[in-house]
Design an enzyme around this catalytic site. Sequence first.
Site, short mmCIF file in Angstrom:
data_model
loop_
_atom_site.label_atom_id
_atom_site.label_comp_id
_atom_site.label_asym_id
_atom_site.label_seq_id
_atom_site.Cartn_x
_atom_site.Cartn_y
_atom_site.Cartn_z
N MET A 321 0.75 -1.26 0.05
CA MET A 321 -0.05 0.21 -0.28
C MET A 321 1.24 1.06 -0.11
SD MET A 321 -2.24 1.05 3.23
CE MET A 321 -3.39 2.85 3.44
N GLN A 324 2.19 2.10 -3.29
CA GLN A 324 1.44 2.60 -4.49
C GLN A 324 1.23 3.54 -3.75
OE1 GLN A 324 0.39 1.83 -6.82
NE2 GLN A 324 -1.04 3.66 -7.32
N GLU A 325 0.99 3.92 -2.53
CA GLU A 325 0.88 5.27 -2.44
C GLU A 325 1.95 6.69 -2.94
OE1 GLU A 325 -1.36 7.23 -2.04
OE2 GLU A 325 -2.85 6.88 0.10
N SER A 326 3.61 6.33 -2.30
CA SER A 326 4.57 6.76 -2.11
C SER A 326 6.00 6.30 -3.54
CB SER A 326 5.22 7.40 -1.21
OG SER A 326 5.60 6.12 -0.38
N TYR A 395 -10.20 4.28 2.36
CA TYR A 395 -8.68 4.84 2.25
C TYR A 395 -8.72 6.52 0.81
CZ TYR A 395 -3.99 5.58 4.24
OH TYR A 395 -1.99 6.22 4.25
#
Length: 486
Positions: A321, A324-326, A395
Amino acid sequence: MLKKIALKRGSLAIIIFIILAITSALCYKESIGASFNKDYNTTLNQIIERKELRVGMLRSLTTLYIDYRNPNQAGGFEYELLKRFADSLELKLKITFASNLTELIEKSKQGKIDLIAAELKGYALDVDNFNTSAPFHQTTLQLVYRKGSIKPYSFDDIKGNLTIAKNSLQSYVLANIQPDFPQLSWNESEVLNQEELLKLVEDQDIDYTIASNRTTAIMQRIYPALTVAFDVVNNQPKTWYLPKSQDNSLLNQVNQFINKSLSDGTIKKLEYHYFNYMNKFDFVDTRAFLRAIEKSLPKYQAFFEQYAQVNDLDWKLLASMAYQESHWNPKAISSTGVRGIMMLTKSTAESLGVTNRLDAQQSINGGSTYLKSIINRMPKSIPKEERVWFALAAYNMGMGHLWDARTLASQLNKNPESWQDVRQILPLLSEEEYYSDLRYGFARGYQAVHFVDSIQKYYMSLVGYLIEKEYRQKYINEKANQVTSQ
């Protein structure tokens, strides 16, 4: 005198009649008992009495990757289908793993397993001794080569070493098509399975192998240079095998379960859950992710493990996760104002007590706590194994928009408790004819879908990479010990 004789004869007749009646009753009882015992002593009833279903499977990454719902336990599509069958009979599922088909068949002959969940078509010596269940899934066999080599478009273009596993479905298929390609030749390995042969293609020790599309897709997430040349066989049905020495009671029960699981959508949902992420493969993205696992992940892995444990999450899912975000960049900042390795908004960070969003430890702590809080808010009507996908979507886009998507799903006769159905609905939140009547209005639902799909993809790559790393280290250690002992 005659009267006494008549009475005696009558008494004798009654006695004889009673004896005959008793004898007949005993014989009938014995007959009924024998019939009852015969019906009761079926294979299925023996298994139910044992309270355990024993299944033989081949040891492979395809069927044994770690499932985020059951950390450090076996998982996978076929494993879960077997588990559901066992559960339907209130039985414990006992899996016996083997390295090859010969071992599985021998255990079946010894009565140590009740059914084999592996393909036996290529095992000509014994396959006729088994009944096949109803088909429950389809696979495609593909010829695989290494990226950068000359691509073959058919078996006429094969110039090099083609190796497959002995007694495999691949050997069965090649034997059947060889009359169409008389120049075709191949090698069969007695010790390597299709995953290990794919590694040899990656290492350029062999030129080609043939593997199922599912196995190839999993291995590409670990070895992205593996490339599909062409499909060898499409829509190959997958079945289970039961000894013909058994009566058909277990076979009938298996078929009944499979047919029901096909009709009620159970198998379709499992296929989506385990295989959806495989639909698209991006060589550049996968290679970049694997490099990041080696170079960036070690800096933050301890934080992922620590806060995943605190919040009862799988650290690998949390790490996927964050990627994927950063892309595991603790200093990441987006144009919308979210920041850090978990890309928290300012208001969310403040509510979680995060004082510095650019501090990796604080961000991971806050992000994992926030995700867990969303999971806890998911309705209990949503299956436990699917709540995390709903939570990840929330989220990304906010809880309100997720509720809108579930409302819209109900309006469109979809199941709001099924991630598969809601996933199809989410992109509609950006279309005016749908969002104008929803409470929270417009949303980029397609981004939430991409967000969840990407996490699934990265998660499986990370799991596969770690399994392979452990396997290779074990192999290196064994070789070192052999050298030391010499």
